[in-house]
Design a protein around this motif. Structure first.
Motif, PDB file in Angstrom:
ATOM      1  N   GLN A  63       0.776  -1.220  -0.039  1.00 60.34           N
ATOM      2  CA  GLN A  63       0.049   0.002  -0.037  1.00 60.34           C
ATOM      3  C   GLN A  63       0.892   1.227  -0.001  1.00 60.34           C
ATOM      4  O   GLN A  63       0.675   2.184  -0.853  1.00 60.34           O
ATOM      5  CB  GLN A  63      -1.032   0.249   1.059  1.00 60.34           C
ATOM      6  N   VAL A  64       1.773   1.304   0.984  1.00 54.80           N
ATOM      7  CA  VAL A  64       2.590   2.766   1.203  1.00 54.80           C
ATOM      8  C   VAL A  64       3.606   2.690   0.154  1.00 54.80           C
ATOM      9  O   VAL A  64       3.846   3.851  -0.448  1.00 54.80           O
ATOM     10  CB  VAL A  64       3.111   2.693   2.676  1.00 54.80           C
ATOM     11  N   GLU A  65       4.056   1.576  -0.645  1.00 57.46           N
ATOM     12  CA  GLU A  65       4.868   1.642  -1.569  1.00 57.46           C
ATOM     13  C   GLU A  65       4.264   2.301  -2.975  1.00 57.46           C
ATOM     14  O   GLU A  65       5.105   2.796  -3.896  1.00 57.46           O
ATOM     15  CB  GLU A  65       5.418   0.590  -1.990  1.00 57.46           C
ATOM     16  N   ALA A  66       2.939   2.449  -3.010  1.00 56.57           N
ATOM     17  CA  ALA A  66       2.141   3.028  -4.069  1.00 56.57           C
ATOM     18  C   ALA A  66       2.122   4.336  -3.961  1.00 56.57           C
ATOM     19  O   ALA A  66       1.544   5.065  -4.791  1.00 56.57           O
ATOM     20  CB  ALA A  66       0.874   2.379  -4.243  1.00 56.57           C
ATOM     21  N   TYR A  67       2.540   4.890  -2.727  1.00 51.32           N
ATOM     22  CA  TYR A  67       2.454   6.333  -2.483  1.00 51.32           C
ATOM     23  C   TYR A  67       3.646   7.298  -2.657  1.00 51.32           C
ATOM     24  O   TYR A  67       3.927   8.309  -1.979  1.00 51.32           O
ATOM     25  CB  TYR A  67       2.022   6.579  -0.928  1.00 51.32           C
ATOM     26  N   THR A  68       4.549   6.705  -3.266  1.00 49.71           N
ATOM     27  CA  THR A  68       6.269   7.272  -3.154  1.00 49.71           C
ATOM     28  C   THR A  68       6.275   8.084  -4.435  1.00 49.71           C
ATOM     29  O   THR A  68       5.482   8.138  -5.403  1.00 49.71           O
ATOM     30  CB  THR A  68       7.200   6.200  -3.437  1.00 49.71           C
ATOM     31  N   ASP A  69       7.260   8.747  -4.464  1.00 54.19           N
ATOM     32  CA  ASP A  69       7.711   9.583  -5.500  1.00 54.19           C
ATOM     33  C   ASP A  69       8.615   9.126  -6.387  1.00 54.19           C
ATOM     34  O   ASP A  69       8.641   9.644  -7.501  1.00 54.19           O
ATOM     35  CB  ASP A  69       8.548  11.074  -4.934  1.00 54.19           C
ATOM     36  N   ALA A 438       2.072  20.388   3.754  1.00 58.50           N
ATOM     37  CA  ALA A 438       2.522  21.133   2.390  1.00 58.50           C
ATOM     38  C   ALA A 438       3.935  20.655   1.983  1.00 58.50           C
ATOM     39  O   ALA A 438       4.076  20.662   0.812  1.00 58.50           O
ATOM     40  CB  ALA A 438       2.829  22.573   3.139  1.00 58.50           C
ATOM     41  N   LYS A 439       4.838  20.148   2.606  1.00 55.05           N
ATOM     42  CA  LYS A 439       6.070  19.654   1.950  1.00 55.05           C
ATOM     43  C   LYS A 439       5.724  18.251   1.273  1.00 55.05           C
ATOM     44  O   LYS A 439       6.405  18.125   0.174  1.00 55.05           O
ATOM     45  CB  LYS A 439       7.142  19.329   3.208  1.00 55.05           C
ATOM     46  N   LEU A 440       4.926  17.552   1.856  1.00 56.72           N
ATOM     47  CA  LEU A 440       4.732  16.466   1.380  1.00 56.72           C
ATOM     48  C   LEU A 440       4.116  16.353  -0.375  1.00 56.72           C
ATOM     49  O   LEU A 440       4.473  15.875  -1.083  1.00 56.72           O
ATOM     50  CB  LEU A 440       3.645  15.440   2.132  1.00 56.72           C
ATOM     51  N   LYS A 441       2.984  17.428  -0.012  1.00 54.69           N
ATOM     52  CA  LYS A 441       2.354  17.723  -1.395  1.00 54.69           C
ATOM     53  C   LYS A 441       3.179  18.294  -2.372  1.00 54.69           C
ATOM     54  O   LYS A 441       2.995  18.086  -3.639  1.00 54.69           O
ATOM     55  CB  LYS A 441       1.021  18.613  -1.094  1.00 54.69           C
ATOM     56  N   GLN A 442       4.051  19.161  -1.921  1.00 55.31           N
ATOM     57  CA  GLN A 442       5.186  19.514  -2.991  1.00 55.31           C
ATOM     58  C   GLN A 442       5.988  18.784  -3.685  1.00 55.31           C
ATOM     59  O   GLN A 442       6.244  18.657  -4.834  1.00 55.31           O
ATOM     60  CB  GLN A 442       6.042  20.665  -2.207  1.00 55.31           C
TER      61      GLN A 442
END
Length: 482
Positions: A63-69, A438-442
């Protein structure tokens, strides 16, 4: 040696879980928690859920590996890379994570409650096993609070109470820190068996908790205790294949292992997460692969801008067309060509590695001092040198220089290095979350072009919990957007 360890421990883990999970009243306190062997068996049950196929080293990690940059989800995990929250396919997966965390907590609570009452166990053993149970309880709550926010706090005091109100984030962290401090004090310096928690695992967990809570001086100092202990070091690497000495499926332990979930090539006893990274055509996993995560060498800026001389890049990724074009890449960091089934990869799952601690120290020291320090730079450079095949502890041509960085640019540099170092270890999303919305979204926007919805920041409280825990209000206690 590794197989022998697991053949023995699996018997304890599986038999104890069956009793505690399926018929807890069949275990009579006065006849079970009386000896050190019996209490150790009960502690083992608290490890099992962390190692489960649907746990953090398996489906929940996916799950969380699909959320990476640095990568994207595919198939049923593709929607997760839209960063708009969970759909009906993925909610049951996080629900099962919730169940596993609380089952592990329950098993830990049984030890904490009953071990001190044992009649044929020394006080030293009681203290050791209670500390181990508290370490495991804390680690479970650490995953819960970062992914669900405030959650019901179930301890040995509420073991038989089904209705427990939702605790605040601060209340959950208060328990986590208290548990880890006791674990740090009473756990042994060396594990009796490879894979058991030690005081160094507790220190590493405390460092990460403080790191997550923006208590940077405390995180720095706790990481520094591990560094100065001399107990750990980075495994030397000269060519990319040498990283097999860190991540390979036959490695029993290494000098940089602080706390890992130990796996073996047996069905339902291996690292399931490895299966999500592979394609059957690569033959890097004996059972094939789901190729549920991938990246693109030309469009993903993290991969594209990564120096090709960094050995982690070629070790971690392989070019393979998964039907999306010739630029698709798959993560091969955890590979086991001899894994007999999808749940039997022999690669251990790292929770705390020495490189992770060095990088935590580097950023925490910089933030605590409002600027990079020589010690922070050296910690960062050790990880960076090793990545280029250099000696970790000797100055090299790839070293970063202190004069080149401000506090902000140094912190960004460490974050980038953490992103390279911990890929596919289910850490990146939580690492970005601790920096603030904010930093995450950026960062996600810059890497993927996607906007992260506020709904995506926390997983939904399971409907089953809301239905059966009458201390919760379904309209008030559910997370945003669900």
């Amino acid at each position: 040696m590794k197989k022998i360890f697991f053949l023995l421990s699996t018997v304890f883990l599986m038999s104890c879980e069956d009793v505690l999970k399926e018929a807890p009243k069949a275990v009579a306190v006065e006849t079970f928690y009386n000896t050190a062997a019996e209490v150790e068996t009960a502690v083992n049950a608290a490890y099992q859920e962390l190692r489960a196929t649907n746990g953090i080293s398996g489906q929940l990690g996916a799950q969380v590996e699909a959320y990476t940059d640095y990568s994207y989800g595919r198939g049923s995990y593709q929607v997760l890379s839209d960063f708009q929250g969970l759909n009906s396919t993925n909610i049951p997966r996080t629900d099962d994570g919730w169940r596993l965390f609380y089952l592990s907590i329950r098993n830990a609570n049984l030890v904490i409650q009953n071990a001190p009452k044992g009649k044929n166990i020394s006080q030293a053993d009681v203290a050791k096993y209670v500390a181990e149970a508290k370490f495991l309880r804390a680690y479970n709550y650490f995953w819960l609070v970062r992914n669900w926010g405030g959650v019901p706090i179930r301890t040995e005091a509420t073991l038989n109470e089904p209705n427990v109100k939702r605790g605040t984030v601060d209340e959950v962290y208060t328990l986590i820190i208290a548990d880890l401090k006791e674990a740090e004090t009473n756990l042994p310096d060396k594990p009796a068996q490879v894979g058991r928690a030690t005081k160094w695992a507790a220190k590493a967990a405390l460092a990460e908790v403080y790191f997550t809570r923006n208590q940077y001086a405390e995180a720095r100092d706790k990481a520094d205790e591990i560094i100065k202990s001399g107990q750990f070091s980075l495994v030397p690497v000269t060519v990319a294949a040498d990283f097999d000495k860190v991540f390979g499926p036959t490695i029993v332990t290494s000098p940089e292992e602080i706390f890992y979930l130990k796996m073996t090539r047996q069905n339902n006893q291996g690292m399931y997460l490895a299966m999500f990274a592979h394609h059957p055509g690569t033959r890097l996993h004996g059972a094939g692969g789901f190729f549920a995560h991938y990246t693109d060498s030309q469009t993903n800026p993290v991969y594209k801008n990564w120096d090709n001389n960094d050995l982690r890049k070629s070790y971690n990724w392989i070019n393979w067309n998964i039907g999306l074009g010739n630029n698709s890449m798959l993560c091969k960091k955890f590979s086991d060509a001899l894994a007999p089934t999808s749940t039997a990869a022999g690669n251990d799952f790292p929770i705390y590695r020495y490189s992770d601690v060095l990088l935590m120290y580097a950023e925490a020291a910089c933030r605590a001092s409002n600027g990079p320090t020589a010690a922070a730079l050296e910690a960062l450079n050790q990880v960076h040198r090793r990545a280029y095949g250099k000696s970790a502890t000797a100055p090299s041509t790839v070293d970063f220089k202190l004069a080149d960085y401000t506090a902000e640019t140094f912190n960004d540099l460490v974050l980038q290095e953490r992103g390279y170092e911990t890929q596919y270890e289910a850490k990146r999303w939580l690492d970005l979350k601790r920096l603030g919305t904010a930093k995450l979204k950026q960062i996600i926007k810059a890497a993927t072009g996607k906007d992260v919805a506020d709904k995506h920041l926390f997983w939904p409280i399971p409907v089953g919990e809301l239905n059966f825990n009458t201390a919760l209000d379904p309209s008030k206690d559910q997370n945003l957007g669900y």
